[in-house]
Design a protein around this motif. Structure first.
Motif, PDB file in Angstrom:
ATOM      1  N   ALA A  83       1.923 -19.232  98.225  1.00 24.69           N
ATOM      2  CA  ALA A  83       1.645 -18.159  97.273  1.00 24.69           C
ATOM      3  C   ALA A  83       0.207 -18.192  96.779  1.00 24.69           C
ATOM      4  N   GLN A  84      -0.369 -19.383  96.668  1.00 21.24           N
ATOM      5  CA  GLN A  84      -1.719 -19.521  96.114  1.00 21.24           C
ATOM      6  C   GLN A  84      -2.812 -19.104  97.087  1.00 21.24           C
ATOM      7  N   ASP A  85      -2.459 -18.775  98.326  1.00 20.98           N
ATOM      8  CA  ASP A  85      -3.469 -18.347  99.306  1.00 20.98           C
ATOM      9  C   ASP A  85      -4.286 -17.163  98.798  1.00 20.98           C
ATOM     10  N   CYS A  86      -3.641 -16.298  98.025  1.00 19.88           N
ATOM     11  CA  CYS A  86      -4.314 -15.070  97.576  1.00 19.88           C
ATOM     12  C   CYS A  86      -5.490 -15.357  96.648  1.00 19.88           C
ATOM     13  N   ALA A  87      -5.513 -16.552  96.064  1.00 20.25           N
ATOM     14  CA  ALA A  87      -6.596 -16.897  95.137  1.00 20.25           C
ATOM     15  C   ALA A  87      -7.685 -17.739  95.793  1.00 20.25           C
ATOM     16  N   ALA A  88      -7.518 -18.085  97.051  1.00 19.33           N
ATOM     17  CA  ALA A  88      -8.437 -19.007  97.717  1.00 19.33           C
ATOM     18  C   ALA A  88      -9.655 -18.298  98.295  1.00 19.33           C
ATOM     19  N   ASP A  89     -10.774 -19.016  98.311  1.00 20.08           N
ATOM     20  CA  ASP A  89     -11.977 -18.529  98.986  1.00 20.08           C
ATOM     21  C   ASP A  89     -11.809 -18.613 100.492  1.00 20.08           C
ATOM     22  N   VAL A  90     -11.128 -19.672 100.925  1.00 24.76           N
ATOM     23  CA  VAL A  90     -10.878 -19.861 102.344  1.00 24.76           C
ATOM     24  C   VAL A  90      -9.525 -20.530 102.528  1.00 24.76           C
ATOM     25  N   VAL A  91      -8.773 -20.065 103.513  1.00 25.63           N
ATOM     26  CA  VAL A  91      -7.491 -20.652 103.886  1.00 25.63           C
ATOM     27  C   VAL A  91      -7.621 -21.172 105.303  1.00 25.63           C
ATOM     28  N   CYS A  92      -7.469 -22.472 105.462  1.00 29.04           N
ATOM     29  CA  CYS A  92      -7.538 -23.095 106.778  1.00 29.04           C
ATOM     30  C   CYS A  92      -6.114 -23.290 107.284  1.00 29.04           C
ATOM     31  N   ALA A  93      -5.661 -22.381 108.127  1.00 33.10           N
ATOM     32  CA  ALA A  93      -4.293 -22.411 108.630  1.00 33.10           C
ATOM     33  C   ALA A  93      -4.249 -23.195 109.927  1.00 33.10           C
ATOM     34  N   CYS A  94      -4.438 -24.504 109.800  1.00 34.44           N
ATOM     35  CA  CYS A  94      -4.517 -25.348 110.981  1.00 34.44           C
ATOM     36  C   CYS A  94      -4.132 -26.779 110.619  1.00 34.44           C
ATOM     37  N   ASP A  95      -4.101 -27.638 111.618  1.00 33.26           N
ATOM     38  CA  ASP A  95      -3.781 -29.041 111.414  1.00 33.26           C
ATOM     39  C   ASP A  95      -4.769 -29.669 110.442  1.00 33.26           C
ATOM     40  N   ILE A  96      -4.264 -30.322 109.402  1.00 28.73           N
ATOM     41  CA  ILE A  96      -5.134 -30.815 108.356  1.00 28.73           C
ATOM     42  C   ILE A  96      -6.011 -31.974 108.833  1.00 28.73           C
ATOM     43  N   ALA A  97      -5.502 -32.830 109.699  1.00 34.64           N
ATOM     44  CA  ALA A  97      -6.314 -33.927 110.213  1.00 34.64           C
ATOM     45  C   ALA A  97      -7.517 -33.413 110.993  1.00 34.64           C
ATOM     46  N   LYS A  98      -7.306 -32.356 111.779  1.00 37.75           N
ATOM     47  CA  LYS A  98      -8.403 -31.764 112.558  1.00 37.75           C
ATOM     48  C   LYS A  98      -9.375 -31.012 111.657  1.00 37.75           C
ATOM     49  N   ALA A  99      -8.863 -30.429 110.582  1.00 33.73           N
ATOM     50  CA  ALA A  99      -9.745 -29.703 109.661  1.00 33.73           C
ATOM     51  C   ALA A  99     -10.704 -30.636 108.924  1.00 33.73           C
ATOM     52  N   PHE A 100     -10.353 -31.907 108.840  1.00 32.95           N
ATOM     53  CA  PHE A 100     -11.213 -32.893 108.182  1.00 32.95           C
ATOM     54  C   PHE A 100     -11.969 -33.759 109.190  1.00 32.95           C
TER      55      PHE A 100
END
Length: 247
Positions: A228-245
């Motif tokens: 639900a909080q996606d609507c307030a985000a500057d960026v939403v990374c819809a991917c594997d979290i380990a790879k995103a870091f």
């Protein structure tokens, strides 16, 4: 809502850009942070709550205070098998967050996890809202025991000093969060100019409600599934979290 990124390489670039530009970054994470370490989350398709157990109780019941009191044998059997993960190791998300803290670019980690993997990766300022499987205590004399000791026991674990029941230092359903942890989390989140939310559906309260104290400039969310909080985000990374870091 800001932009949505599905390519983990682009997500990593965006998160790096945001952390580089921020003076006070806080990470708020949940079970999805540790899935790459082999620990199942709770509510995804393959999560703990969608698995089938031989027990007559649901996972929620097995993690409740009343079951710990009423049927401790069932509670401890489930706890040792499903909640302790002695062989799990930090993944890239844990490692990068620890690095950011060492470099002075991450103020705190607020986690709903109980696996201790942030500390294993080297993070120091970790606020564990739901406690840790690595800490256990005798309810009578207060003697402390680690996870290794707990896993070496069978049935209802008894204190070697006084014979009292040894209870995990984890927050069970029907139990309250520690007030000091809540205060520390609120302080960290309210002073952040960048809040990164990762690996959590933000549906478990009161922990999820703490993100409402964020008043900073930038919000980033890293989750495979929308929340639900996606609507307030500057960026939403819809991917594997380990790879995103991974940068």
């Amino acid at each position: 809502m800001g932009k949505t990124i599905t390519d983990p390489r682009l997500a990593a670039q965006e998160l790096r850009k945001l952390t580089d530009a921020s003076a006070h970054t806080v990470f708020f994470g949940g079970a999805g942070v540790s899935t790459a370490s082999g620990i199942p989350d709770f509510r995804s398709e393959n999560g703990l709550y969608n698995q089938h157990f031989s027990s007559k109780y649901s996972p929620e019941e097995l993690l409740s205070h009343h079951l710990w009191k009423q049927d401790p044998d069932a509670f401890y059997d489930f706890y040792r098998k499903m909640m302790c993960a002695p062989d799990a190791r930090p993944n890239q998300a844990h490692v990068k967050l620890a690095q950011l803290e060492r470099e002075g670019r991450l103020d705190a980690i607020v986690t709903q996890n109980i696996d201790g993997l942030h500390q294993a990766a080297g993070s120091k300022n970790v606020i564990e809202l739901h406690g840790s499987t690595h800490r256990n205590h005798c309810v009578d004399c207060g003697a402390a025991y680690d996870q290794e000791w707990m896993l070496s026991t069978t049935g209802v674990p008894r204190c070697t000093r006084c014979g009292g029941i040894v209870k995990p230092d984890v927050v069970l359903y029907e139990e309250s969060l520690d007030e000091k942890d809540i205060e520390a989390a609120v302080m960290a989140i309210s002073h952040a100019d960048l809040l990164i939310i990762g690996g959590t559906s933000l549906v478990v309260y009161p922990a999820a409600g703490l993100v409402q104290y964020f008043r900073g400039s930038h919000l980033a969310i890293v989750n495979l599934e929308p929340i639900a909080q996606d609507c307030a985000a500057d960026v939403v990374c819809a991917c594997d979290i380990a790879k995103a870091f991974d940068w």
